[in-house]
Design a protein around this motif. Structure first.
Motif, mmCIF file in Angstrom:
data_model
loop_
_atom_site.group_PDB
_atom_site.id
_atom_site.type_symbol
_atom_site.label_atom_id
_atom_site.label_comp_id
_atom_site.label_asym_id
_atom_site.label_seq_id
_atom_site.Cartn_x
_atom_site.Cartn_y
_atom_site.Cartn_z
ATOM 1 N N ILE A 125 0.839 -1.198 0.000
ATOM 2 C CA ILE A 125 0.000 0.000 0.000
ATOM 3 C C ILE A 125 0.877 1.254 0.000
ATOM 4 C CG2 ILE A 125 -1.653 1.359 1.351
ATOM 5 C CD1 ILE A 125 -2.935 -1.302 2.170
ATOM 6 N N PHE A 126 1.938 1.246 0.807
ATOM 7 C CA PHE A 126 2.824 2.405 0.842
ATOM 8 C C PHE A 126 3.499 2.614 -0.515
ATOM 9 C CE2 PHE A 126 6.684 4.781 1.656
ATOM 10 C CZ PHE A 126 6.169 5.870 2.346
ATOM 11 N N THR A 127 3.936 1.534 -1.128
ATOM 12 C CA THR A 127 4.563 1.627 -2.450
ATOM 13 C C THR A 127 3.584 2.176 -3.482
ATOM 14 O OG1 THR A 127 6.028 -0.218 -1.933
ATOM 15 C CG2 THR A 127 5.729 0.304 -4.259
ATOM 16 N N ASN A 128 2.359 1.692 -3.440
ATOM 17 C CA ASN A 128 1.360 2.097 -4.426
ATOM 18 C C ASN A 128 0.808 3.507 -4.187
ATOM 19 O OD1 ASN A 128 1.640 -0.417 -5.557
ATOM 20 N ND2 ASN A 128 -0.252 -1.234 -4.721
ATOM 21 N N TYR A 129 0.641 3.889 -2.926
ATOM 22 C CA TYR A 129 -0.099 5.115 -2.625
ATOM 23 C C TYR A 129 0.646 6.132 -1.765
ATOM 24 C CZ TYR A 129 -3.856 2.135 -4.283
ATOM 25 O OH TYR A 129 -4.625 1.299 -5.028
ATOM 26 N N GLY A 130 1.859 5.831 -1.339
ATOM 27 C CA GLY A 130 2.604 6.748 -0.484
ATOM 28 C C GLY A 130 2.820 8.110 -1.127
ATOM 29 N N ARG A 131 3.210 8.110 -2.377
ATOM 30 C CA ARG A 131 3.448 9.378 -3.079
ATOM 31 C C ARG A 131 2.153 10.182 -3.226
ATOM 32 N NH1 ARG A 131 7.581 10.777 -7.699
ATOM 33 N NH2 ARG A 131 6.677 12.731 -8.381
ATOM 34 N N MET A 132 1.053 9.498 -3.530
ATOM 35 C CA MET A 132 -0.237 10.178 -3.656
ATOM 36 C C MET A 132 -0.622 10.852 -2.343
ATOM 37 S SD MET A 132 -4.028 8.523 -4.118
ATOM 38 C CE MET A 132 -3.950 7.943 -2.427
ATOM 39 N N VAL A 133 -0.469 10.137 -1.227
ATOM 40 C CA VAL A 133 -0.799 10.690 0.084
ATOM 41 C C VAL A 133 0.070 11.917 0.354
ATOM 42 C CG1 VAL A 133 -0.712 10.239 2.576
ATOM 43 C CG2 VAL A 133 -1.693 8.536 1.036
ATOM 44 N N LEU A 134 1.362 11.821 0.061
ATOM 45 C CA LEU A 134 2.277 12.943 0.262
ATOM 46 C C LEU A 134 1.879 14.138 -0.605
ATOM 47 C CD1 LEU A 134 4.881 13.986 1.629
ATOM 48 C CD2 LEU A 134 6.137 13.069 -0.330
ATOM 49 N N GLN A 135 1.507 13.894 -1.853
ATOM 50 C CA GLN A 135 1.100 14.982 -2.749
ATOM 51 C C GLN A 135 -0.157 15.680 -2.238
ATOM 52 O OE1 GLN A 135 0.861 12.762 -6.436
ATOM 53 N NE2 GLN A 135 2.742 13.697 -7.193
ATOM 54 N N ILE A 136 -1.130 14.921 -1.790
ATOM 55 C CA ILE A 136 -2.363 15.522 -1.274
ATOM 56 C C ILE A 136 -2.046 16.341 -0.026
ATOM 57 C CG2 ILE A 136 -4.615 15.054 -0.220
ATOM 58 C CD1 ILE A 136 -4.769 12.565 -2.069
ATOM 59 N N ALA A 137 -1.238 15.789 0.853
ATOM 60 C CA ALA A 137 -0.876 16.512 2.076
ATOM 61 C C ALA A 137 -0.099 17.779 1.738
ATOM 62 C CB ALA A 137 -0.067 15.613 3.002
ATOM 63 N N TYR A 138 0.818 17.685 0.790
ATOM 64 C CA TYR A 138 1.625 18.858 0.425
ATOM 65 C C TYR A 138 0.781 19.936 -0.240
ATOM 66 C CZ TYR A 138 5.090 21.928 -1.497
ATOM 67 O OH TYR A 138 5.807 23.044 -1.809
ATOM 68 N N ARG A 147 -9.388 10.116 1.841
ATOM 69 C CA ARG A 147 -10.274 10.711 2.843
ATOM 70 C C ARG A 147 -9.520 10.980 4.156
ATOM 71 N NH1 ARG A 147 -13.683 13.935 2.392
ATOM 72 N NH2 ARG A 147 -12.978 14.821 4.266
ATOM 73 N N VAL A 148 -8.745 10.021 4.605
ATOM 74 C CA VAL A 148 -7.991 10.177 5.859
ATOM 75 C C VAL A 148 -6.943 11.289 5.705
ATOM 76 C CG1 VAL A 148 -6.384 9.036 7.453
ATOM 77 C CG2 VAL A 148 -8.428 7.840 6.682
ATOM 78 N N THR A 149 -6.300 11.366 4.552
ATOM 79 C CA THR A 149 -5.290 12.416 4.323
ATOM 80 C C THR A 149 -5.924 13.794 4.376
ATOM 81 O OG1 THR A 149 -4.019 10.898 2.928
ATOM 82 C CG2 THR A 149 -3.497 13.246 2.754
ATOM 83 N N TYR A 171 -11.010 23.576 -3.464
ATOM 84 C CA TYR A 171 -10.764 23.643 -4.907
ATOM 85 C C TYR A 171 -9.508 22.865 -5.289
ATOM 86 C CZ TYR A 171 -14.241 27.446 -5.107
ATOM 87 O OH TYR A 171 -15.380 28.207 -5.031
ATOM 88 N N ARG A 172 -8.448 22.995 -4.490
ATOM 89 C CA ARG A 172 -7.208 22.250 -4.767
ATOM 90 C C ARG A 172 -7.473 20.755 -4.744
ATOM 91 N NH1 ARG A 172 -4.406 25.898 -0.967
ATOM 92 N NH2 ARG A 172 -4.658 24.240 0.552
ATOM 93 N N ASN A 173 -8.224 20.302 -3.745
ATOM 94 C CA ASN A 173 -8.502 18.866 -3.630
ATOM 95 C C ASN A 173 -9.307 18.360 -4.815
ATOM 96 O OD1 ASN A 173 -7.143 18.488 -1.214
ATOM 97 N ND2 ASN A 173 -8.917 19.051 0.006
ATOM 98 N N VAL A 174 -10.300 19.111 -5.226
ATOM 99 C CA VAL A 174 -11.133 18.693 -6.357
ATOM 100 C C VAL A 174 -10.302 18.642 -7.639
ATOM 101 C CG1 VAL A 174 -13.084 19.385 -7.803
ATOM 102 C CG2 VAL A 174 -13.309 19.453 -5.338
ATOM 103 N N ILE A 175 -9.482 19.657 -7.872
ATOM 104 C CA ILE A 175 -8.616 19.675 -9.064
ATOM 105 C C ILE A 175 -7.676 18.469 -9.050
ATOM 106 C CG2 ILE A 175 -6.656 20.896 -10.126
ATOM 107 C CD1 ILE A 175 -9.095 22.385 -10.854
#
Length: 176
Positions: A13-26, A67-69, A121-125
């Motif tokens: 899961i971290f390999t597949n989605y870690g970068r996505m979670v980081l991007q959303i948080a950033y 959602r959690v991020t 707006y950022r999240n939706v984009i």
């Protein structure tokens, strides 16, 4: 699930989605160290909820992580830690690890304009263009009405276009 299976599941899961979670948080915090902290908190929540998610499909896990991020980002902005920190300024945001290492110059300009948009707006984009979710899927993720999400997306694009035209970044048919 056995401990070794859990470890492999979490690694995958971290390999597949870690970068996505980081991007959303950033994109929500505009601060790489806070985004990394939020990413860590999200994966700690994943570990504590591993038994409830282990039988779910990838799309459900991805949606859960998004959602959690987003919720962790909201919690960060409500926290004393955020209110105590220095306000965001051009100087604070000008040199950043993520934008310096992962984005080319045109993308950096777009990213700078995205940071000026409100979080909804950022999240939706992000969810629509980067993660390629449909409007109904985004509505479900954000627990909002599909028409509301559609309005946010339309307003975000309009606002982004206006900002980019003002900065000379936008040309008809292309972004930079």
């Amino acid at each position: 699930m056995e401990s070794s299976e859990e470890n492999e599941f979490i690694k995958q899961i971290f390999t597949n989605y870690g970068r996505m979670v980081l991007q959303i948080a950033y994109q929500n915090t505009a601060d790489m160290s806070e985004a990394e902290d939020i990413t860590q908190e999200v994966f700690l929540k994943l570990i504590s909820n591993i038994n409830g998610l282990s039988n779910d499909d990838d799309e459900h896990i991805k949606a859960w992580l998004i959602r959690v991020t987003i919720n962790q980002c909201k919690d960060y902005f409500k926290s004393f830690r955020f209110r105590k920190n220095i306000a965001f300024t051009e100087e604070n945001l000008s040199s950043d690890y993520y934008t310096d290492n992962y984005l080319d110059s045109g993308d950096k300009q777009v990213f700078e304009e995205l940071k000026k948009l409100p979080p909804k707006y950022r999240n939706v984009i992000y969810l629509y263009y980067i993660e390629e979710y449909t409007v109904p899927e985004i509505a479900k993720l954000l627990t909002s009405n599909a028409n509301t999400v559609s309005s946010w997306l339309r307003r975000a694009k309009k606002k982004l276009k206006m900002n980019m035209e003002g900065e000379g970044i936008y040309e008809e048919g292309r972004l930079y």
